[in-house]
Write a protein that holds these residues in place. Structure first.
Motif, PDB file in Angstrom:
ATOM      1  N   PRO A  12       0.800  -1.217   0.000  1.00  0.00           N
ATOM      2  CA  PRO A  12       0.000   0.000   0.000  1.00  0.00           C
ATOM      3  C   PRO A  12       0.830   1.264   0.000  1.00  0.00           C
ATOM      4  CG  PRO A  12       0.056  -0.943   2.182  1.00  0.00           C
ATOM      5  CD  PRO A  12       0.712  -1.928   1.278  1.00  0.00           C
ATOM      6  N   ALA A  13       2.082   1.171   0.414  1.00  0.00           N
ATOM      7  CA  ALA A  13       2.880   2.385   0.554  1.00  0.00           C
ATOM      8  C   ALA A  13       3.168   3.025  -0.786  1.00  0.00           C
ATOM      9  CB  ALA A  13       4.195   2.071   1.276  1.00  0.00           C
ATOM     10  N   SER A  14       3.250   2.195  -1.852  1.00  0.00           N
ATOM     11  CA  SER A  14       3.662   2.778  -3.114  1.00  0.00           C
ATOM     12  C   SER A  14       2.908   2.274  -4.317  1.00  0.00           C
ATOM     13  CB  SER A  14       5.151   2.497  -3.336  1.00  0.00           C
ATOM     14  OG  SER A  14       5.331   1.111  -3.516  1.00  0.00           O
ATOM     15  N   GLY A  15       2.218   1.155  -4.198  1.00  0.00           N
ATOM     16  CA  GLY A  15       1.575   0.586  -5.362  1.00  0.00           C
ATOM     17  C   GLY A  15       2.463  -0.348  -6.140  1.00  0.00           C
ATOM     18  N   PHE A  16       3.667  -0.663  -5.638  1.00  0.00           N
ATOM     19  CA  PHE A  16       4.545  -1.612  -6.296  1.00  0.00           C
ATOM     20  C   PHE A  16       4.450  -2.955  -5.602  1.00  0.00           C
ATOM     21  CE2 PHE A  16       6.511   2.430  -7.390  1.00  0.00           C
ATOM     22  CZ  PHE A  16       6.728   2.262  -8.750  1.00  0.00           C
ATOM     23  N   PHE A 107      -6.291 -12.692   6.096  1.00  0.00           N
ATOM     24  CA  PHE A 107      -7.397 -11.883   6.595  1.00  0.00           C
ATOM     25  C   PHE A 107      -7.767 -10.863   5.518  1.00  0.00           C
ATOM     26  CE2 PHE A 107      -5.616 -13.149  10.719  1.00  0.00           C
ATOM     27  CZ  PHE A 107      -6.756 -13.401  11.468  1.00  0.00           C
ATOM     28  N   ILE A 108      -9.053 -10.602   5.377  1.00  0.00           N
ATOM     29  CA  ILE A 108      -9.518  -9.481   4.571  1.00  0.00           C
ATOM     30  C   ILE A 108      -9.371  -8.222   5.421  1.00  0.00           C
ATOM     31  CG2 ILE A 108     -11.573  -8.394   3.573  1.00  0.00           C
ATOM     32  CD1 ILE A 108     -10.479 -10.520   1.801  1.00  0.00           C
ATOM     33  N   VAL A 109      -8.876  -7.154   4.809  1.00  0.00           N
ATOM     34  CA  VAL A 109      -8.701  -5.883   5.503  1.00  0.00           C
ATOM     35  C   VAL A 109      -9.923  -5.001   5.240  1.00  0.00           C
ATOM     36  CG1 VAL A 109      -7.243  -3.843   5.802  1.00  0.00           C
ATOM     37  CG2 VAL A 109      -6.192  -6.054   5.222  1.00  0.00           C
ATOM     38  N   VAL A 128     -10.979  -3.138   1.836  1.00  0.00           N
ATOM     39  CA  VAL A 128      -9.939  -2.320   1.219  1.00  0.00           C
ATOM     40  C   VAL A 128      -8.760  -3.156   0.722  1.00  0.00           C
ATOM     41  CG1 VAL A 128     -10.541  -0.281   2.567  1.00  0.00           C
ATOM     42  CG2 VAL A 128      -8.786  -1.833   3.429  1.00  0.00           C
ATOM     43  N   GLY A 129      -8.613  -4.399   1.185  1.00  0.00           N
ATOM     44  CA  GLY A 129      -7.493  -5.225   0.751  1.00  0.00           C
ATOM     45  C   GLY A 129      -7.402  -6.508   1.552  1.00  0.00           C
ATOM     46  N   ASP A 130      -6.182  -7.036   1.647  1.00  0.00           N
ATOM     47  CA  ASP A 130      -5.973  -8.239   2.438  1.00  0.00           C
ATOM     48  C   ASP A 130      -4.535  -8.269   2.947  1.00  0.00           C
ATOM     49  OD1 ASP A 130      -4.575  -8.905   0.103  1.00  0.00           O
ATOM     50  OD2 ASP A 130      -4.995 -11.025   0.358  1.00  0.00           O
ATOM     51  N   MET A 149      -1.842  -6.194   0.805  1.00  0.00           N
ATOM     52  CA  MET A 149      -2.374  -5.535  -0.386  1.00  0.00           C
ATOM     53  C   MET A 149      -3.496  -4.586   0.038  1.00  0.00           C
ATOM     54  SD  MET A 149      -4.327  -7.140  -3.755  1.00  0.00           S
ATOM     55  CE  MET A 149      -5.835  -7.622  -2.892  1.00  0.00           C
ATOM     56  N   ILE A 150      -3.354  -3.329  -0.339  1.00  0.00           N
ATOM     57  CA  ILE A 150      -4.455  -2.375  -0.220  1.00  0.00           C
ATOM     58  C   ILE A 150      -4.919  -2.109  -1.642  1.00  0.00           C
ATOM     59  CG2 ILE A 150      -5.204  -0.108   0.568  1.00  0.00           C
ATOM     60  CD1 ILE A 150      -4.483  -2.044   2.825  1.00  0.00           C
ATOM     61  N   ALA A 151      -6.043  -2.701  -2.007  1.00  0.00           N
ATOM     62  CA  ALA A 151      -6.503  -2.670  -3.395  1.00  0.00           C
ATOM     63  C   ALA A 151      -7.236  -1.386  -3.748  1.00  0.00           C
ATOM     64  CB  ALA A 151      -7.402  -3.874  -3.675  1.00  0.00           C
TER      65      ALA A 151
END
Length: 282
Positions: A12-16, A107-109, A128-130, A149-151
């Motif tokens: 999530p910090a950068s999208g990479f 876990f699902i976030v 929002v992610g997992d 992952m923050i989708a």
């Protein structure tokens, strides 16, 4: 949420992306006690909610499949997570198969603010992610690789990935007997590297072939206490009790969320509560 290829995580910090693990040498045992790690312990989270300040971690269930399926329609996200596009029915079938997975914990976030709103919204609308733990080193079952992952693009760079990582690390230490964590991150992904360094991870390897660095955290007694202090606000609650609460949604929300397909016949249990522990979301 299942493995479809050698799988990078989406930080999530950068999208990479960060990348899946390879085994590392076994480290000496620690002197402080921790719970024995058995394969069955990976299913402990099937009825567990981890409630933090910004995020809530819940088990992956069939309720979450449609939203995840919508995420994976994004070509960019599929590329970053090395995933292939599946049909919605295939996603449900994958979710069923993960119920038997014993070396991964997912876990699902959820967005905590949305999740705690009254009247309670559909859980899928809070996703929002997992976040995942992989136990892939057969020689060292106390080592877990962490991926997050923050989708949702609007939810990145707000500390959600950091807290989700801390919550699952605390869970891994106290419930799964983990004493080491590692993360594999693309060399160019400096924001992600800084995030894990903030969590006390140290770089231990670099691969020019895969263009990635490996960071690791050895959880000695002082690091264990630090993790527990950072997550002292965390509450653990039963998931099924939460699922029993009534859900209130507007007509438009009901239309949006009520398109789930039946689970395959091979699945057993209550459709709304049976969960799995699994790997990187597909």
């Amino acid at each position: 949420m299942g493995p479809r290829a050698p799988t990078p995580a989406f930080c999530p910090a950068s999208g990479f992306p960060t990348f899946k693990p390879s085994s590392l040498p076994k480290s000496p045992s620690l002197s402080f006690p921790y719970p024995p790690l058995l394969a069955a312990t990976m299913k402990l989270n099937q009825n567990t909610i981890l409630l933090g300040k910004k995020v809530v971690l819940v088990p992956y269930t069939s309720e979450h499949v449609p939203r995840y399926h919508e995420w994976m329609k994004s070509e960019e996200l599929r590329h970053l997570t090395a995933s292939e596009q599946l049909t919605l029915q295939q996603e449900y079938e994958m979710q069923c198969s993960w119920c038997e997975d014993e070396d991964k914990c997912t876990f699902i976030v959820l967005d905590a603010e949305k999740w705690q709103a009254q009247p309670r919204p559909p859980e899928e609308s809070c996703m929002v992610g997992d976040v995942n733990l992989f136990l892939t080193d057969l020689e060292d079952p106390t080592l877990g690789e962490i991926e997050v992952m923050i989708a949702e693009p609007s939810c990145r760079r707000q500390g959600l990935g950091t807290e989700a990582s801390l919550l699952i690390m605390s869970y891994g230490v106290t419930k799964l007997g983990l004493t080491k964590f590692e993360a594999k991150i693309g060399q160019e992904n400096e924001p992600s590297i800084r995030m894990f360094q903030k969590l006390h991870f140290k770089q231990v390897a670099m691969s020019n072939v895969f263009q990635e660095v490996t960071l690791r955290l050895a959880v000695n007694e002082s690091e264990r206490q630090w993790i527990l202090e950072q997550t002292s606000h965390m509450e653990e609650r039963p998931y099924r009790a939460r699922k029993a609460e009534p859900v209130t949604a507007t007509p438009s929300e009901q239309k949006s969320w009520n398109y789930m397909l039946p689970r395959p016949d091979s699945c057993t249990g209550d459709k709304s509560t049976v969960s799995s522990v699994c790997s990187r979301p597909s």
